[in-house]
Enzyme design. Structure first.
Site, short mmCIF file in Angstrom:
data_model
loop_
_atom_site.label_atom_id
_atom_site.label_comp_id
_atom_site.label_asym_id
_atom_site.label_seq_id
_atom_site.Cartn_x
_atom_site.Cartn_y
_atom_site.Cartn_z
N ASP A 159 -0.35 -2.75 4.59
CA ASP A 159 0.49 -3.56 3.71
C ASP A 159 1.50 -2.70 2.95
OD1 ASP A 159 -1.67 -2.35 2.31
OD2 ASP A 159 -1.25 -3.63 0.58
N GLU A 160 2.54 -3.32 2.48
CA GLU A 160 3.53 -2.72 1.58
C GLU A 160 3.99 -1.33 2.04
OE1 GLU A 160 2.28 -4.90 -2.57
OE2 GLU A 160 1.14 -3.15 -1.99
#
Length: 537
Positions: free
Chosen positions: A342-343
């Protein structure tokens, strides 16, 4: 960690003599030796809601003469029986011997049910004046049945000093099995580090609500929390701080094995996460060669995200990933290994796709099933991979459809919508702890959604289950964990366990309110939501 007082182990016959002498009770085992001051808790008044309840008949009363009878072919029933005895002895003061001697009385734990509808985790609980009998196809089912029995007893049973009875269980039959196979909670031990005992305390709380998976977020920008022999500075240096600049910490391999063992004793599977290729500042600070420019950044104690990335073109990156996954897989008996994803805002899309392809292959090489945050669906999930959806109401339609498309192509989903299940979201504007980037999440909002229909275009059988993540940027001890987890976590547990037909906020809030005295007896300082009619403590 809350300590339970236990009595010395005595032989079966001597236990009965001691029980009669100490408590002055001569009733037959399982008999109603103490008069009731009121009716027992209704048979279906538990969380998660059971699948089927048929109430009726005389209640069972736990007395000083009660025995816990197990069929001990595999030892599984005895282990559950000993766990139950350890739960009940401190508050009742009763000996509660665990015996493999058969009998028609007492609390009977029976393996070997031939009812296929129970599956590996379901159970049947039958209560009458003479006995409580829990039957299941496997030990996990018995264990979940014991959690139901525990909730049917008065809340004072959770206390660690002797309390007044009577200890009644309503009469009738309860048949129960889970809706979803994957019912999880995540604990972020990277932003703030939590000791083995603090993790064990959380495991015990999860078990009460039939959660069967503990996702441990073991690495992030602020700290690396698991010892890796081939890269020792990850834990020694990368684990030496946390958000706000505290001392941090890490788990030795022995510590991690103890967490896994303890979780297994509560029928939870541990899913470790090493977040890659972003959220890696602790690793980059520990080893300069993992950086594209060969310069190690300083340790990080803030709360920003998206600024770090492994160097995707470097071959040493994959030596690092292989070593970490190899050592972690060897420590982890469970099926899954989470690689984050993620991210990764500092990784180009092209590099992200290339990295995730190689990382997934390494996980498969060591015999584990890949789990990744739902951004994994922007690459190419391998066959059998699991994507964990953490979007929320403001997540764009294209991103949702990307996830739904992967599900239609065979990727299984674990649902963790941030504005429903993220336990670190504030309840309201006055909540001292937590964050609010996904909005305020009161108890009703956390409970009132259906995993089967939440994401448009996702086949119902693609949903593996649900998870309640708890990120710890603002949390640093068990009391703060509990303020944010309770009372929302039981609702997510119910979404994972109970049939869709039982889903009803008006009924649920009453059952949840009845949990208040139990949580208080356990020493949990939960949030007293004004949406819930809390029972007097």
């Amino acid at each position: 960690m809350r300590q339970r007082r236990t009595l010395p182990r005595l032989s079966g016959s001597l236990l009965l003599v001691v029980a009669a002498a100490v408590f002055g009770v001569g009733a037959a085992p399982g008999g109603g030796g103490t008069a009731s001051a009121g009716p027992p808790r209704p048979l279906g008044e538990i969380v998660p809601a059971p699948a089927r309840v048929k109430a009726g008949g005389s209640p069972y009363v736990v007395t000083a003469g009660t025995r816990i009878r197990v069929d001990d072919g595999s030892g599984g029933a005895r282990r559950v029986g000993e766990y139950l005895a350890d739960l009940l002895r401190p508050s009742t003061g009763y000996p509660l011997p665990v015996t493999d001697q058969d009998g028609r009385d007492g609390i009977r734990l029976r393996l070997g049910s031939t009812d296929p509808s129970l599956g590996s985790e379901g159970y049947r609980l039958q209560s009458s004046g003479g006995a409580v009998t829990i039957t299941a196809r496997g030990p996990a089912g018995l264990f979940h049945g014991v959690q139901t029995l525990r909730q049917l007893l008065p809340a004072a049973v959770e206390k660690d000093t002797v309390q007044d009875g009577p200890w009644k269980v309503a009469g009738g039959t309860l048949t129960d099995s889970p809706r979803y196979a994957y019912r999880s909670a995540m604990l972020d031990v990277s932003r703030h580090f939590f000791s083995v005992d603090e993790v064990k305390r959380y495991i015990d709380q999860l078990a009460l609500y039939k959660i069967n998976t503990l996702h441990l977020h073991l690495s992030d920008d602020q700290g690396w929390r698991i010892a890796i022999d081939s890269w020792p500075r990850l834990a020694e240096y990368g684990g030496s701080t946390e958000v706000g600049g505290g001392p941090g910490g890490h788990y030795t391999k022995s510590d991690y094995r103890e967490i896994v063992r303890y979780a297994s004793s509560r029928y939870l599977e541990v899913v470790p996460e090493i977040d890659l290729p972003g959220h890696t500042n602790a690793a980059l600070a520990s080893y300069a060669e993992l950086n594209c420019d060969g310069v190690a950044p300083p340790l990080y104690t803030g709360t920003s995200v998206g600024f770090s990335s492994l160097c995707v073109p470097k071959s040493v990156t994959y030596d690092f990933v292989d070593d970490v996954i190899r050592e972690l897989a060897a420590l982890t008996p469970g099926r899954y290994l989470h690689i984050g994803g993620d991210e990764a805002h500092s990784t180009s899309h092209e590099d992200y796709v290339a990295f995730m392809e190689k990382a997934q292959a390494i996980v498969g090489k060591y015999g584990k099933t890949v789990v990744g945050w739902h951004q994994l669906t922007g690459a190419e999930p391998v066959a059998g991979a699991v994507a964990q959806y953490w979007g929320y109401d403001r997540t764009g339609a294209a991103e949702r459809e990307q996830v739904a498309g992967a599900a239609r192509n065979g990727t299984k989903l674990v649902l963790s919508p941030a504005d429903r299940t993220y336990l670190d979201m504030k309840y309201d504007k006055d909540t001292r702890l937590g964050l609010a980037w996904a909005g305020y999440v009161e108890v009703r909002r956390s409970y009132d959604w259906d995993p089967a229909t939440y994401l448009a275009g996702v086949p119902e059988d693609s949903v593996l289950g649900v998870e309640a993540p708890l990120w710890t940027e603002t949390l640093s001890n068990s009391g703060e964990i509990e303020q944010m987890a309770f009372p929302r976590l039981p609702g997510v547990a119910e979404l994972g366990w109970s049939p869709a037909a039982t889903h009803d906020w008006e009924a649920y809030k009453v059952r949840l309110g009845a949990q208040g005295p139990r949580l208080a007896a356990l020493g949990v300082d939960f949030y007293r939501s004004p949406q819930v009619p809390w029972a007097a403590e």
